[in-house]
Design an enzyme around this catalytic site. Structure first.
Site, short mmCIF file in Angstrom:
data_model
loop_
_atom_site.label_atom_id
_atom_site.label_comp_id
_atom_site.label_asym_id
_atom_site.label_seq_id
_atom_site.Cartn_x
_atom_site.Cartn_y
_atom_site.Cartn_z
N ASP A 167 8.27 -40.50 16.41
CA ASP A 167 9.26 -40.58 17.49
C ASP A 167 10.54 -41.26 16.99
OD1 ASP A 167 7.90 -43.04 17.32
OD2 ASP A 167 7.87 -43.36 19.49
N THR A 194 7.27 -67.29 39.34
CA THR A 194 6.66 -66.87 38.07
C THR A 194 7.12 -65.47 37.68
OG1 THR A 194 4.71 -68.16 38.63
CG2 THR A 194 4.47 -66.57 36.85
N ASP A 232 14.78 -47.18 20.76
CA ASP A 232 13.82 -46.51 21.65
C ASP A 232 13.04 -47.57 22.42
OD1 ASP A 232 11.72 -45.09 22.84
OD2 ASP A 232 11.56 -43.68 21.18
N GLY A 272 6.95 -44.02 12.40
CA GLY A 272 6.58 -43.34 13.66
C GLY A 272 7.43 -42.09 13.85
N THR A 332 2.23 -44.83 25.83
CA THR A 332 1.99 -45.00 27.26
C THR A 332 2.01 -43.66 28.00
OG1 THR A 332 3.08 -47.15 27.16
CG2 THR A 332 2.77 -46.19 29.35
N GLY A 373 3.89 -40.43 23.71
CA GLY A 373 4.06 -41.84 23.34
C GLY A 373 2.76 -42.59 23.58
N TYR A 386 11.63 -45.59 4.74
CA TYR A 386 10.33 -46.23 4.54
C TYR A 386 9.82 -46.02 3.12
CZ TYR A 386 8.55 -48.19 8.95
OH TYR A 386 8.30 -48.99 10.03
#
Ligand SMILES: Nc1ncnc2c1ncn2[C@@H]1O[C@H](COP(=O)(O)OP(=O)(O)O)[C@@H](O)[C@H]1O
Ligand SMILES: CC(C)(COP(=O)(O)O)[C@@H](O)C(=O)NCCC(=O)O
Ligand SMILES: [K+]
Length: 279
Positions: free
Chosen positions: A101, A177, A120, A99, A10, A8, A92
């Site tokens: 995945d 915050t 996902d 993608g 990350t 992926g 698509y």
């Protein structure tokens, strides 16, 4: 052993699956931006007879990984998004741009549940739909929890949402915050998933089962109203379906596939949507 890789944006996830018993022997993850170091990051390649890869990282990362693996393993399968596979027609306009995945998730979801909504929750949150009959409608892409947080630059990027938090707590107004940020992005993500699911089911006139995967699936799922199942290995399920190597896989069984609860009735989904539009 079969080595499955899910690269992926990350994290690069891997798992080792015993080809005889179908058991998952080990699993792990490394940061995608770092180089693969076989031996330390991934287990001994000598025991691996086949590799299956789903990658959305830069082309160079994939090429590097494939080259490295091909020098050690004869059988290396790389998944690609194609116009049609396993009874699903890619929605698509340019199917190869979906993608991979997402494509793996859609194929796994369809094989397990028939028509479905496949979510996902990783670097990005993607929400894809496939109708009973196999028509993939396309989907939605929004920033994932971590990306949303990083984009704010409020010094809160390293304070992750506790994945064990209760959804009700995460939906309260923040009094610091970091709380305001975490609760804000959480509400944004779960509202989007809930609303998009209801909108598409309403428009298509069908209540679809929902499946979630990705690093933030568990915490996002807690805020999802509709019946759903979390399937951490959903992308791997797509690899198993596309490149079946074991007897169980050839019979259509995917490791770790969850029991999928039936969706709520369409009338209930529509009533929820009408209510949220009044607010
Ligand atoms: N231990 C963890 N390490 C890194 N990210 C985590 C961890 N637990 C949850 N996350 C979340 O999961 C996301 C990565 O999920 P993942 O599905 O692996 O993404 P991708 O497929 O885009 O690499 C991170 O952006 C973060 O929000
Ligand atoms: C949308 C994604 C960035 C999600 O990737 P992830 O969050 O799983 O790392 C990836 O599926 C991708 O690069 N897709 C190509 C663009 C598309 O699907 O339209
Ligand atoms: K994702």
């Amino acid at each position: 052993m079969i080595l499955d890789l899910d690269i992926g944006n990350t994290l690069s996830k891997w798992r080792l699956k015993d080809a005889d018993s179908s058991e998952i022997r080990s699993r792990g993850a490394v940061w995608t931006r770092e180089e693969w170091k076989p031996g330390s990051d991934i287990p001994d390649l000598d025991v691996v007879e086949a590799v299956r890869i789903s990658s959305v990282a830069r082309q160079a990362v994939l090429e590097q990984t494939v080259t490295l693996l091909q020098s050690r393993v004869r059988n290396v399968h790389v998944a690609r998004s194609v116009p049609e596979a396993l009874g699903v027609v890619n929605g698509y306009e340019e199917p190869h741009r979906l993608g991979v995945d997402r494509w793996m998730g859609v194929l796994a979801g369809y094989q397990l549940a028939g028509g479905c909504c496949a979510v996902d929750c990783g670097s990005a949150i993607t929400i894809d739909f496939v109708l009973p009959g196999g028509r993939h409608l396309g989907g939605y892409i929004l920033p994932g929890l971590r990306l949303m947080k990083e984009s704010l630059k409020l010094g809160t990027r390293n304070v992750a949402i506790d994945p064990d938090s209760e959804a009700e707590e995460l939906l309260l107004p923040g009094k610091r915050t970091v709380e305001a940020v975490n609760h804000g992005i959480y509400l944004a993500a779960v509202s989007a998933v809930n609303r998009i699911y209801a909108e598409v089911c309403d428009r298509e006139g069908v209540a679809l089962p929902m499946l979630l995967t990705g690093g933030d699936a568990r915490v996002v799922a807690r805020g999802v109203h509709s019946p759903h199942a979390v399937w951490p290995d959903m992308v791997y399920g797509g690899l198993e379906a596309c490149f079946p190597l074991t007897a169980a896989e050839r019979a259509g069984r995917m490791s770790g596939a969850p029991r999928v609860p039936p969706p709520a009735g369409l009338e209930k989904i529509r009533a929820g949507l009408a209510f949220s539009m009044l607010l």
